[in-house]
Enzyme design. Sequence first.
Site, short mmCIF file in Angstrom:
data_model
loop_
_atom_site.label_atom_id
_atom_site.label_comp_id
_atom_site.label_asym_id
_atom_site.label_seq_id
_atom_site.Cartn_x
_atom_site.Cartn_y
_atom_site.Cartn_z
N GLU A 1 32.74 10.28 28.72
CA GLU A 1 33.29 8.85 28.19
C GLU A 1 34.40 8.55 28.70
O GLU A 1 35.29 9.28 29.48
CB GLU A 1 33.56 9.33 26.48
CG GLU A 1 32.41 9.32 25.88
CD GLU A 1 32.48 9.60 24.29
OE1 GLU A 1 31.54 8.78 23.83
OE2 GLU A 1 33.61 10.16 23.89
N CYS B 1 41.76 6.00 30.83
CA CYS B 1 41.33 7.53 30.54
C CYS B 1 40.15 7.97 31.09
O CYS B 1 39.07 7.59 30.60
CB CYS B 1 41.75 7.85 28.94
SG CYS B 1 41.62 9.56 28.73
N CYS C 1 33.53 20.64 28.33
CA CYS C 1 34.95 21.25 29.14
C CYS C 1 34.74 22.89 28.92
O CYS C 1 34.03 23.38 27.94
CB CYS C 1 36.04 21.04 28.14
SG CYS C 1 37.68 21.68 29.02
N CYS D 1 39.96 25.09 23.78
CA CYS D 1 41.22 24.65 22.88
C CYS D 1 40.63 24.46 21.57
O CYS D 1 39.73 23.38 21.13
CB CYS D 1 41.89 23.30 23.49
SG CYS D 1 42.49 23.86 25.15
N CYS E 1 40.47 20.69 19.89
CA CYS E 1 39.96 19.40 20.76
C CYS E 1 38.55 19.36 20.73
O CYS E 1 37.77 20.33 20.92
CB CYS E 1 40.21 19.92 22.14
SG CYS E 1 39.57 18.54 23.22
N CYS F 1 42.74 10.56 21.54
CA CYS F 1 42.98 11.76 22.24
C CYS F 1 41.90 13.00 21.70
O CYS F 1 42.23 13.03 20.44
CB CYS F 1 44.28 12.35 22.27
SG CYS F 1 45.54 11.28 23.26
N1 SAH Z 1 42.07 19.25 30.05
C1 SAH Z 1 43.17 18.35 29.87
C2 SAH Z 1 43.02 17.09 29.93
C3 SAH Z 1 42.60 16.61 28.68
S1 SAH Z 1 43.75 15.54 28.18
C4 SAH Z 1 44.31 18.86 29.20
O1 SAH Z 1 44.21 19.80 28.58
O2 SAH Z 1 45.59 18.21 29.56
C5 SAH Z 1 43.79 15.30 26.69
C6 SAH Z 1 45.04 15.63 25.98
O3 SAH Z 1 44.67 15.21 24.23
C7 SAH Z 1 45.36 16.92 25.94
O4 SAH Z 1 46.82 16.77 25.86
C8 SAH Z 1 45.16 17.58 24.76
O5 SAH Z 1 45.64 18.72 24.54
C9 SAH Z 1 45.20 16.46 23.67
N2 SAH Z 1 44.12 16.56 22.40
C10 SAH Z 1 43.04 17.53 22.60
N3 SAH Z 1 42.62 17.29 21.28
C11 SAH Z 1 43.22 16.49 20.52
C12 SAH Z 1 43.17 16.00 19.25
N4 SAH Z 1 42.33 16.57 18.58
N5 SAH Z 1 44.21 15.22 18.75
C13 SAH Z 1 45.31 14.67 19.64
N6 SAH Z 1 45.50 15.47 20.77
C14 SAH Z 1 44.53 16.22 21.20
#
Ligand code: SAH
Length: 367
Positions: free
Chosen positions: A98, A111, A118, A122, A125, A341
């Site tokens: 996406e 974005c 992935c 985490c 996420c 995000c």
């Molecule tokens: N893997 C990289 C790129 C992903 S960026 C990274 O971790 O930075 C996506 C951003 O959204 C990251 O900062 C991630 O931590 C955040 N994110 C992931 N899941 C989320 C959620 N459920 N709500 C808000 N932010 C989230």
Amino acid sequence: MHAHVKSKTINLLDFDRKGLAAFFVGLGEKPFRATQLLKWIYQEGIEDFDLMTNLSKSLREYLKENCTIITPEIVVEQIASDGTRKWALQTSCGNRVETVFIPEEGRGTLCVSSQIGCALACTFCSTAQQGFNRNLTTAEIIGQVIVAQQRLGSEKRITNVVMMGMGEPLLNFDNVIAAMNLMMDDFCFGLSKRRVTISTSGVVPAIYRLTEVCDVSLAVSLHAVTDELRDVLVPINKKYPLQELMEACRENAKIAPRRTITFEYVMLNGINDSMDDARGLVKLLKTVPAKINLIPFNPFPQSSYQCSSKATIERFKTLLNDAGIVTTVRKTRGEDIDAACGQLVGQVEDKSRRHLKLKLQNDERAA
Ligand code: SAH
């Protein structure tokens, strides 16, 4: 003449300018063919080799026979009530990733995804729940920018790119760097390094490599101020704990004067949002030129976290700002189409054992 290159399907979008120059030199051509070709593809939007009239006839024939210019295909488009757009793109292997376009006053941010799924886990996420299939190619990464700009047409311009879609960009280092080089190349998208951002969960050795080869802006997904909590939220922290991460950030910040690193911090109710956490954040970032972007947690099916209250986020933000760290709260965009995000999922045939592990955990909990 060009007989020694055997592969029949070289996607020319897989090369940045340097790669393309080396490719042409390998064919016995002059390196400046690279800029000529980039201009045709990225500035003129031409994919038909016959129309590339400043290339010799024999070179055009060679390219026709051996090379392609292939972008991923948009298979679903969703437009949110706030104008955010999300596209599902089909890759050659049948999986989907996406890409999200976020229009704002005076700018448009794309974005971009770096991997199918992935490999990191985490806990907050949703991409992580998908498991991992493979790295995207350079063509598939820069292809997201190409097809998004085509789809948006001439009124809406992509002015910023953030590598914040699906995947961990620093675990797909070479392809991501080549794609970002194309985003910044004057003969391609010509975005300034301040407008191209790579976001990482904290792959420390790759941050050092990045610092050496590419001066794009850096964002770090921090989310916790103690190793104990970060080990849970961002498990790669077990491998590269906070102090090592901060040291890598300090090195990166030396690239250019007045350069700051953005620290992303997801606000999880009762988990990482206390005033002690805020004070810990100030202490942790004391020696790094930093700004902070607080991200309200976006829920997804099966997520067990809740977003901090508005008041808590405000208080947290105020403490940080008062301590002299520029802090903003990320506006949640595209919520009604799951484009926010941590909500990007695509369609991933998991090749890791994540699904299995999660299923076992769930079964255990149910039993
Ligand atoms: N893997 C990289 C790129 C992903 S960026 C990274 O971790 O930075 C996506 C951003 O959204 C990251 O900062 C991630 O931590 C955040 N994110 C992931 N899941 C989320 C959620 N459920 N709500 C808000 N932010 C989230």
